[in-house]
Write a protein that holds these residues in place. Structure first.
Motif, PDB file in Angstrom:
ATOM      1  N   LEU A  22       0.875  -1.168   0.000  1.00 56.91           N
ATOM      2  CA  LEU A  22       0.000   0.000   0.000  1.00 56.91           C
ATOM      3  C   LEU A  22       0.911   1.216   0.000  1.00 56.91           C
ATOM      4  CD1 LEU A  22      -3.123   0.223   0.102  1.00 56.91           C
ATOM      5  CD2 LEU A  22      -2.907   0.780   2.527  1.00 56.91           C
ATOM      6  N   LEU A  23       0.935   1.923  -1.122  1.00 55.67           N
ATOM      7  CA  LEU A  23       1.823   3.071  -1.288  1.00 55.67           C
ATOM      8  C   LEU A  23       1.111   4.291  -0.720  1.00 55.67           C
ATOM      9  CD1 LEU A  23       4.649   3.217  -2.574  1.00 55.67           C
ATOM     10  CD2 LEU A  23       3.552   3.997  -4.675  1.00 55.67           C
ATOM     11  N   LEU A  24       1.551   4.733   0.437  1.00 55.80           N
ATOM     12  CA  LEU A  24       0.841   5.760   1.198  1.00 55.80           C
ATOM     13  C   LEU A  24       1.265   7.154   0.741  1.00 55.80           C
ATOM     14  CD1 LEU A  24      -1.152   6.124   3.582  1.00 55.80           C
ATOM     15  CD2 LEU A  24       0.845   6.303   5.074  1.00 55.80           C
ATOM     16  N   GLY A  25       0.421   7.795  -0.067  1.00 56.27           N
ATOM     17  CA  GLY A  25       0.715   9.121  -0.591  1.00 56.27           C
ATOM     18  C   GLY A  25      -0.116  10.189   0.083  1.00 56.27           C
ATOM     19  N   ALA A  26      -0.094  11.380  -0.498  1.00 55.33           N
ATOM     20  CA  ALA A  26      -0.876  12.510   0.012  1.00 55.33           C
ATOM     21  C   ALA A  26      -1.149  13.458  -1.148  1.00 55.33           C
ATOM     22  CB  ALA A  26      -0.120  13.231   1.140  1.00 55.33           C
ATOM     23  N   HIS A  27      -1.969  14.470  -0.897  1.00 51.62           N
ATOM     24  CA  HIS A  27      -2.420  15.372  -1.958  1.00 51.62           C
ATOM     25  C   HIS A  27      -1.476  16.572  -2.086  1.00 51.62           C
ATOM     26  CE1 HIS A  27      -6.001  12.899  -1.419  1.00 51.62           C
ATOM     27  NE2 HIS A  27      -6.375  13.320  -2.608  1.00 51.62           N
ATOM     28  N   TYR A  28      -0.358  16.320  -2.758  1.00 54.29           N
ATOM     29  CA  TYR A  28       0.579  17.383  -3.085  1.00 54.29           C
ATOM     30  C   TYR A  28       0.166  18.012  -4.413  1.00 54.29           C
ATOM     31  CZ  TYR A  28       3.154  14.549   0.285  1.00 54.29           C
ATOM     32  OH  TYR A  28       3.506  13.821   1.392  1.00 54.29           O
ATOM     33  N   SER A  29       0.702  19.189  -4.713  1.00 54.20           N
ATOM     34  CA  SER A  29       0.330  19.846  -5.964  1.00 54.20           C
ATOM     35  C   SER A  29       0.878  19.097  -7.178  1.00 54.20           C
ATOM     36  CB  SER A  29       0.826  21.294  -5.974  1.00 54.20           C
ATOM     37  OG  SER A  29       2.243  21.356  -5.962  1.00 54.20           O
ATOM     38  N   THR A  30       1.825  18.197  -6.956  1.00 56.68           N
ATOM     39  CA  THR A  30       2.368  17.358  -8.034  1.00 56.68           C
ATOM     40  C   THR A  30       1.607  16.037  -8.150  1.00 56.68           C
ATOM     41  OG1 THR A  30       3.986  16.535  -6.427  1.00 56.68           O
ATOM     42  CG2 THR A  30       4.715  18.291  -7.914  1.00 56.68           C
ATOM     43  N   LEU A  31       0.371  16.010  -7.674  1.00 52.68           N
ATOM     44  CA  LEU A  31      -0.375  14.760  -7.509  1.00 52.68           C
ATOM     45  C   LEU A  31      -0.358  13.873  -8.752  1.00 52.68           C
ATOM     46  CD1 LEU A  31      -2.281  13.115  -5.630  1.00 52.68           C
ATOM     47  CD2 LEU A  31      -4.175  14.307  -6.702  1.00 52.68           C
TER      48      LEU A  31
ATOM     49  N   PHE B  46       7.913  15.872  -5.012  1.00 55.16           N
ATOM     50  CA  PHE B  46       7.952  17.333  -5.018  1.00 55.16           C
ATOM     51  C   PHE B  46       8.714  17.831  -6.243  1.00 55.16           C
ATOM     52  CE2 PHE B  46       7.910  15.908  -0.587  1.00 55.16           C
ATOM     53  CZ  PHE B  46       6.778  16.546  -0.117  1.00 55.16           C
ATOM     54  N   ARG B  47       8.401  19.031  -6.668  1.00 55.49           N
ATOM     55  CA  ARG B  47       9.175  19.667  -7.736  1.00 55.49           C
ATOM     56  C   ARG B  47      10.267  20.533  -7.105  1.00 55.49           C
ATOM     57  NH1 ARG B  47       4.609  22.867  -7.536  1.00 55.49           N
ATOM     58  NH2 ARG B  47       3.491  21.421  -8.882  1.00 55.49           N
ATOM     59  N   HIS B  48      11.358  20.709  -7.833  1.00 55.02           N
ATOM     60  CA  HIS B  48      12.409  21.596  -7.353  1.00 55.02           C
ATOM     61  C   HIS B  48      11.858  23.019  -7.292  1.00 55.02           C
ATOM     62  CE1 HIS B  48      15.315  18.468  -7.438  1.00 55.02           C
ATOM     63  NE2 HIS B  48      15.312  18.329  -8.749  1.00 55.02           N
TER      64      HIS B  48
ATOM     65  N   PRO C  83      13.350  23.408 -13.234  1.00 57.23           N
ATOM     66  CA  PRO C  83      12.535  22.243 -13.606  1.00 57.23           C
ATOM     67  C   PRO C  83      13.188  20.939 -13.154  1.00 57.23           C
ATOM     68  CG  PRO C  83      12.682  23.785 -15.433  1.00 57.23           C
ATOM     69  CD  PRO C  83      13.653  24.261 -14.399  1.00 57.23           C
ATOM     70  N   GLY C  84      12.470  20.168 -12.392  1.00 59.08           N
ATOM     71  CA  GLY C  84      12.975  18.896 -11.893  1.00 59.08           C
ATOM     72  C   GLY C  84      12.112  18.387 -10.755  1.00 59.08           C
ATOM     73  N   TYR C  85      12.229  17.095 -10.448  1.00 57.76           N
ATOM     74  CA  TYR C  85      11.345  16.464  -9.478  1.00 57.76           C
ATOM     75  C   TYR C  85      12.122  15.480  -8.605  1.00 57.76           C
ATOM     76  CZ  TYR C  85       7.908  18.488 -12.575  1.00 57.76           C
ATOM     77  OH  TYR C  85       7.197  19.377 -13.320  1.00 57.76           O
ATOM     78  N   ASP C  86      11.639  15.302  -7.377  1.00 58.74           N
ATOM     79  CA  ASP C  86      12.183  14.318  -6.453  1.00 58.74           C
ATOM     80  C   ASP C  86      11.063  13.395  -5.993  1.00 58.74           C
ATOM     81  OD1 ASP C  86      15.133  14.877  -5.647  1.00 58.74           O
ATOM     82  OD2 ASP C  86      14.202  16.867  -5.675  1.00 58.74           O
ATOM     83  N   ILE C  87      11.326  12.087  -6.006  1.00 55.58           N
ATOM     84  CA  ILE C  87      10.391  11.088  -5.503  1.00 55.58           C
ATOM     85  C   ILE C  87      11.059  10.384  -4.327  1.00 55.58           C
ATOM     86  CG2 ILE C  87       9.127   8.958  -6.028  1.00 55.58           C
ATOM     87  CD1 ILE C  87       9.088   9.850  -8.963  1.00 55.58           C
ATOM     88  N   TYR C  88      10.335  10.281  -3.212  1.00 53.24           N
ATOM     89  CA  TYR C  88      10.888   9.687  -2.001  1.00 53.24           C
ATOM     90  C   TYR C  88      10.084   8.450  -1.602  1.00 53.24           C
ATOM     91  CZ  TYR C  88      13.202  14.232  -1.418  1.00 53.24           C
ATOM     92  OH  TYR C  88      13.946  15.372  -1.610  1.00 53.24           O
ATOM     93  N   PHE C  89      10.770   7.314  -1.455  1.00 57.11           N
ATOM     94  CA  PHE C  89      10.192   6.122  -0.854  1.00 57.11           C
ATOM     95  C   PHE C  89      10.809   5.962   0.535  1.00 57.11           C
ATOM     96  CE2 PHE C  89       9.937   5.263  -5.412  1.00 57.11           C
ATOM     97  CZ  PHE C  89       8.660   4.765  -5.553  1.00 57.11           C
TER      98      PHE C  89
ATOM     99  N   LYS D  60       8.839  19.478   4.014  1.00 59.75           N
ATOM    100  CA  LYS D  60       9.921  19.596   3.031  1.00 59.75           C
ATOM    101  C   LYS D  60       9.622  20.711   2.028  1.00 59.75           C
ATOM    102  CE  LYS D  60      11.326  14.712   3.074  1.00 59.75           C
ATOM    103  NZ  LYS D  60      11.374  13.452   2.279  1.00 59.75           N
ATOM    104  N   ALA D  61       8.350  20.857   1.687  1.00 58.27           N
ATOM    105  CA  ALA D  61       7.932  21.880   0.723  1.00 58.27           C
ATOM    106  C   ALA D  61       6.486  22.255   1.040  1.00 58.27           C
ATOM    107  CB  ALA D  61       8.047  21.369  -0.711  1.00 58.27           C
ATOM    108  N   PRO D  62       6.263  23.024   2.106  1.00 60.16           N
ATOM    109  CA  PRO D  62       4.886  23.286   2.560  1.00 60.16           C
ATOM    110  C   PRO D  62       4.009  23.990   1.546  1.00 60.16           C
ATOM    111  CG  PRO D  62       6.473  24.668   3.734  1.00 60.16           C
ATOM    112  CD  PRO D  62       7.263  23.647   2.982  1.00 60.16           C
ATOM    113  N   ASP D  63       4.601  24.719   0.607  1.00 56.97           N
ATOM    114  CA  ASP D  63       3.786  25.397  -0.397  1.00 56.97           C
ATOM    115  C   ASP D  63       3.224  24.429  -1.426  1.00 56.97           C
ATOM    116  OD1 ASP D  63       6.555  25.119  -1.184  1.00 56.97           O
ATOM    117  OD2 ASP D  63       6.054  26.241  -2.988  1.00 56.97           O
ATOM    118  N   GLN D  64       3.755  23.195  -1.497  1.00 62.00           N
ATOM    119  CA  GLN D  64       3.323  22.243  -2.510  1.00 62.00           C
ATOM    120  C   GLN D  64       2.243  21.282  -2.010  1.00 62.00           C
ATOM    121  OE1 GLN D  64       6.390  20.432  -4.991  1.00 62.00           O
ATOM    122  NE2 GLN D  64       7.810  22.073  -4.470  1.00 62.00           N
TER     123      GLN D  64
END
Length: 322
Positions: free
Chosen positions: A133-142, A247-249, A253-259, A288-292
């Motif tokens: 179960l991949l536990l995500g959340a509602h980030y702006s990069t959803l 999250f986006r940088h 332009p760029g993105y980070d994915i964290y497991f 890590k990025a509260p605005d996102q």
């Protein structure tokens, strides 16, 4: 007497949406498609512009965001809170442009500017063979973040259907191209079937779903209605729960994915302790990025006691025409 609107069944056949009533939605979809064809270095400024317009004119959503930011970041000054509200709208404006990429383009082209962290944690959990179960959340990069994730792993997804049936058709068809299975938000039978097959299912618990099957666990120090379904699913299926985020940088332009490592001793048998643990993990990721994060949602709508005063009050009344 208020008229009740009948919810149309899910239908992803575009032929069902030829009637003129759908033309405005088709026009919006066309604009999204056009925007998705632009280089990403152009999309971000356009997204910020769209977010600025929303910040300026979407008064109710701005009010909700201001309340959430004030509740969750009381240590910040009023000026800092106001700046975070504005940045949140700009970030979600970019997210709107990214939605077009996720729906109408191949996100594989963005893997060159994407960094993946901790994927070994996910692989270790998947190797146990009981599903993840991949536990995500509602980030702006959803949507874009979810699409990028499928470049590195195979996953299914649970979604809440869009209120607009045509938008829902476009969204569902786009996700069907990226994910193995697109499950409805209440399709627990389908969820357990995927987990029994040792598959991975993207799942989010970070919104207010009402009073059914919840506990009030702290989220940024505020008691928040949090569903207990995560514990029930893990208990019944034996699956591993792996938190992840994307999250986006902030400046290029760029993105980070964290497991993250799979949750140990989960479920614990204590629903409140489990919900508190999950909320704490999501809170740590948001910081890590509260605005996102999607602060426009009324996360604290349901109060512990029905008679407790609400945080959001009544919706702003529409101004009367002069």
């Amino acid at each position: 007497m208020k008229k009740k609107h009948r919810k149309l069944p899910r239908n992803t056949d575009y032929a069902a949406y030829r009637h003129p009533r759908w033309w405005p939605t088709w026009a919006l979809i066309g604009l999204m498609w056009l925007g998705a064809q632009l280089p990403i270095r152009w999309q971000w400024p356009l997204g910020r512009a769209a977010g600025w317009l929303a910040w300026k004119f979407a008064h109710e959503r701005r009010r909700i965001t201001e309340i959430n930011i004030r509740l969750c970041f009381p240590e910040r000054s009023e000026r800092e809170q106001a700046a975070l509200v504005r940045r949140s709208f700009l970030a979600n404006g970019i997210g709107l442009m990214e939605l077009g990429i996720a729906w109408f383009r191949d996100p594989a082209k963005l893997t060159g500017i994407t960094r993946v962290h901790g994927i070994e944690h996910y692989r270790q959990a998947l190797a146990e063979g009981k599903g993840v179960l991949l536990l995500g959340a509602h980030y702006s990069t959803l949507d874009l973040g979810g699409s990028l994730v499928t470049e590195y792993i195979e996953a299914d997804v649970m979604q809440r259907d869009h209120n607009n049936p045509l938008m829902n058709a476009v969204m569902t068809r786009a996700r069907e191209r990226r994910y193995g299975t697109v499950l409805g938000a209440r399709d627990l039978r389908g969820l357990f079937r995927c987990l029994r097959q040792g598959r991975t299912v993207w799942y989010a618990t970070d919104q207010d779903y009402g009073r059914k099957d919840i506990v009030f666990a702290p989220f940024f120090g505020i008691p928040a209605g949090t569903i207990t379904a995560t514990s029930r699913i893990a208990e019944r299926s034996g699956c591993r729960v792996v938190p992840f985020s994307h999250f986006r940088h902030p400046d290029r332009p760029g993105y980070d994915i964290y497991f993250h490592p799979a949750l140990e001793n989960f479920p614990s048998g204590d629903d409140l302790a489990d919900a508190t643990r999950i909320n704490r993990i999501i809170e740590q990721e948001i910081r890590k990025a509260p605005d996102q994060y999607l602060w426009m949602h009324r996360r604290f709508k349901t109060r512990p006691n029905r008679n407790d005063p609400g945080f959001y009050g009544r919706k702003a009344k529409k101004r009367r025409r002069r």
